[in-house]
Motif scaffolding. Structure first.
Motif, short mmCIF file in Angstrom:
data_model
loop_
_atom_site.label_atom_id
_atom_site.label_comp_id
_atom_site.label_asym_id
_atom_site.label_seq_id
_atom_site.Cartn_x
_atom_site.Cartn_y
_atom_site.Cartn_z
N VAL A 213 39.46 19.79 -11.85
CA VAL A 213 41.34 19.17 -11.74
C VAL A 213 42.02 19.31 -11.73
O VAL A 213 43.25 19.67 -10.78
N GLU A 214 42.62 21.40 -12.27
CA GLU A 214 43.64 21.25 -12.27
C GLU A 214 43.94 21.90 -10.51
O GLU A 214 44.59 21.98 -10.34
N THR A 217 42.02 20.18 -4.41
CA THR A 217 43.70 18.89 -3.32
C THR A 217 43.09 18.66 -3.35
O THR A 217 43.26 16.91 -2.24
N PRO A 219 40.53 14.81 -3.72
CA PRO A 219 40.41 14.03 -4.98
C PRO A 219 39.47 14.13 -5.57
O PRO A 219 37.90 14.77 -5.38
N VAL A 220 38.89 14.07 -6.89
CA VAL A 220 38.56 14.55 -8.36
C VAL A 220 37.76 13.45 -8.55
O VAL A 220 38.48 12.28 -8.94
N ILE A 221 37.03 12.83 -9.08
CA ILE A 221 36.11 11.59 -10.10
C ILE A 221 35.85 12.53 -11.21
O ILE A 221 34.43 13.47 -11.26
N GLU A 222 36.62 12.66 -12.57
CA GLU A 222 36.44 13.15 -13.69
C GLU A 222 35.20 13.19 -14.39
O GLU A 222 34.91 11.45 -14.37
N ARG B 192 53.52 17.40 -12.13
CA ARG B 192 52.55 17.62 -13.19
C ARG B 192 52.27 17.41 -13.91
O ARG B 192 51.90 17.62 -15.22
N ARG B 194 50.85 14.98 -15.75
CA ARG B 194 48.74 14.78 -15.58
C ARG B 194 48.55 14.62 -17.27
O ARG B 194 49.03 15.71 -17.81
N VAL B 213 50.42 15.04 -2.04
CA VAL B 213 49.08 15.27 -2.45
C VAL B 213 48.66 17.08 -2.86
O VAL B 213 48.21 16.74 -3.20
N GLU B 214 49.32 18.12 -2.58
CA GLU B 214 48.81 19.59 -2.37
C GLU B 214 49.74 20.11 -3.87
O GLU B 214 48.83 20.14 -4.62
N SER B 216 50.59 18.09 -6.39
CA SER B 216 50.29 16.92 -7.94
C SER B 216 48.87 17.43 -8.71
O SER B 216 47.56 17.75 -8.06
N THR B 217 48.99 17.14 -10.08
CA THR B 217 47.23 17.42 -10.39
C THR B 217 47.18 15.62 -11.39
O THR B 217 45.95 15.38 -11.90
N VAL B 220 46.78 11.02 -7.07
CA VAL B 220 47.78 10.42 -5.77
C VAL B 220 47.08 8.97 -5.34
O VAL B 220 46.15 9.22 -5.06
N LEU B 388 39.78 7.03 -1.44
CA LEU B 388 39.19 6.37 -3.38
C LEU B 388 40.19 5.74 -4.26
O LEU B 388 41.37 5.41 -3.86
#
Lengths: 414, 414
Positions: A213-214, A217, A219-222, B192, B194, B213-214, B216-217, B220, B388
């Motif tokens: 997540v950190e 770049t 997109p993530v699904i936790e 930041r 989050r 996008v680059e 952001s944690t 987005v 997403l």
């Protein structure tokens, strides 16, 4: 990015474009071919797996972990059977999610389409390799798999068998890719592959998920971190509360929907705390509690205990003065996975459901039901604990996006 | 993070928790109170706006940009009216998205809930400040607004009026927050945050969106970059193609759903290229084309032209050998916003729709219809060009997540 990684990522991307418009039938045929090929290749897979097992044993891995890693004919048959079951599920792609004819006559449709290339970063059992690949293919996506380095030989063999099987089908064999390399670098490449990979799904412990997540770049699904709470309300049926508590904690403690914290309303603490302590002790559970629980033999809880996802026969426990205090505790310490309330009060249930901000809320039921299988999805790629895109158990539709299509006969805006 | 930022973020978070369970009626009442308060505060708002306008003029901003910035009584009334229209829209919160009774009798419901705290980073007009706040409140979310520094005085005044208006309502006034500070640091803090902010929606140009996008944690949702294509097929009705092309390019060139690239099938290029060149020239459009277009008077196109989102009276143009070549061009150069095909062929339309991987695909219609208002959403927070969570025009439901609720009478897993 390494040339090796880019080659694999571009192959996945090309395959995704080819796979996306395929209807259900050829995808199902390919999955069945894949399942048969896995069974036919049992010997090769078991040999590769033996290398991982030997390496794990050398490095002093516990027998329990080695057992999780091990593949044999029976387990491979079970893996193949799971693929066949995925073939039997309905195809989410092409489903019309919404549609209408606009006042100007434009026909508007919102249709489910594949996400594209899905990256999966996972720990543990090699069966995930096949399961994730099958779910992604069924939903029209290419997949880039980055499994545990401890299962690298097994995963390499499994992916090779799947790719070769796909060569005789209409599904492009490039749709299943193993991320090359054993080091953390390959995970980093996957996380920086924005534009090549559409979404990353990390499956594993909290530290893996947090680092993805950190740093990602893409997109993530936790998924999957569960500090689930059972709240026993002032108006709870205490027998029912005990049954639900034990089931949520003990039935399978190693999974994310197991209970990790017990909250008891002060009005029933005098009766329920001793009952719960006795029952939990009887089931071999260590209770980390506040003074009310310590007075009945619990270990003293620290703040960390209330944040903990034990995944073991441990539980944190606390007496709260009100339902709202329980909700505040859950908001502060919880992971927003699943929280249960046990109560006879319609008002209390309604308030708890409204105020708790988690993927799932259970009323008079065990937290263990938050599961794609139990929800009737037929299969599950993970349990999302985030709010964007998907929340809770993720089945095949959660592996899709949508596309708007509008059709006219020369419509222009004025 | 600065103390000032954290104070504002925590206030938004607390307000979000209070706002989330509110039903529709008190939210609608609060929106109407807010609308009236904006009109009542016209003088104060116009005074604050005059400071921004003066500063813009000092720094040599163009009159066109200053006009975008300017607020007067009429514009404030229009802003308030938009808020009242949002109040009239149905509330997405509480909507049951799916539901069933499981074989074991558990009653399962998937219900829409607010996302929580939404951060909006935007450029341009101060009306976005109010519009975004109203859409977020209506969908039960708190909002953290980070507008253009050129509109800082206006935005501060607008937010102050909205917050004060909310004090007399059931919606917590903390639900609308202006991100403190004028520098890029405040954008960084938002990116930041989050755990404090649930989602960031950048609205503006490509460079703003890419940097968010680059860096952001916080998850987005990308919006609004549109390199939209009009593809004139071999079997197009050429009159219709011309009408659609002109509408898509000229009707409002500064918006993301305007056409930026024209692709023409070689079979009709001989007739259509001269027709298009004449019509575009007549409408004051500069064509950046390949040799076929250059032969008819176009400027020579570079690779950058095919990537460009002009937002002006310019268009890139190219002849392609086939529908599949058009699709490949769109995949390579496009921004996956909206692509139109003009054709009489059912087969060509079907293939184009299947192969183009964009938020919207138009068949025999102008790209300009990709719009929340045109789609009947009543309002729009932006147009997502990512896959997403939301894709295409985002209305109120796109500002929500879901929560699973299951109710039993002592259900446990066996």
């Amino acid at each position: 990015m390494s040339e090796e990684f880019l080659k694999v990522a571009h192959a996945a991307r090309d395959a995704a474009a080819e796979l996306a418009p395929l209807p259900r039938a050829p995808k199902d045929r390919a999955l069945r071919v894949m399942a048969d090929a896995l069974v036919a290749a049992t010997e090769t897979i078991v040999e590769a797996n033996a290398l991982d097992v030997a390496k794990a044993r050398e490095s002093g891995t516990s027998e329990a972990m080695i057992d999780r890693l091990r593949l044999d004919a029976g387990r491979i048959e079970a893996i193949a059977e799971a693929v066949r079951q995925i073939a039997d599920l309905p195809d989410p792609v092409g489903e019309v999610a919404r549609g209408s004819t606009l006042p100007n006559g434009l026909e508007l449709r919102q249709v489910r389409v594949p996400l594209g290339v899905i990256g999966i970063i996972y720990e543990g059992r090699p069966n995930v390799t096949v399961d994730a690949a099958a779910l992604c293919l069924k939903s029209g996506n290419a997949v880039m798999l980055r499994g545990s380095s401890s299962a690298y030989e097994s995963n390499t063999a499994l992916v090779k068998v799947m790719q070769e099987a796909l060569e005789d089908t209409e599904v492009p064999s490039g749709a299943v890719q193993l991320v090359p390399g054993l080091t953390r670098d390959s995970v980093k490449e996957l996380m920086r592959a924005r534009g090549l990979v559409d979404v990353l799904i990390p499956r594993g412990g909290a530290s893996l998920i947090n680092s993805v997540v950190e740093e990602s770049t893409v997109p993530v699904i936790e998924t999957g971190v569960g500090n689930c709470h059972v709240y026993v309300d002032a108006e709870a049926d205490l027998d029912l509360a005990l049954t639900i508590l034990l089931n949520a904690k003990v039935q399978r403690p190693s999974v994310c929907n197991a209970a990790e914290t017990l909250l008891v309303h002060a009005d029933v603490a005098g009766t329920f705390v001793p009952l719960a302590m006795a029952a939990l002790a009887g089931a071999g559970v260590t209770v980390h509690g506040d003074p009310a629980f310590v007075a009945q033999g619990a270990v003293e809880a620290t703040d960390d205990d209330y944040y903990a996802e034990y995944l073991s026969l441990d539980i944190a426990a606390k007496v709260v003065g009100s339902l709202d205090e329980a909700v505040a505790h859950i908001r502060k310490y919880g992971s927003a996975h699943t929280e249960a309330i046990v109560t006879r009060s319609q008002g209390a249930a309604r308030r708890f459901v409204a105020l708790v901000d988690s993927a799932a809320v259970a009323v008079n039921a065990s937290t263990r039901f938050t599961d794609g299988g139990e929800f009737g999805f037929g299969a599950e790629i993970g349990i999302s604990t985030q709010k964007l895109h998907a929340r809770g158990p993720m089945g095949l539709p959660e592996l899709t996006s949508t596309k708007w299509i509008y059709t006219g006969d020369g419509h222009i805006r004025s």
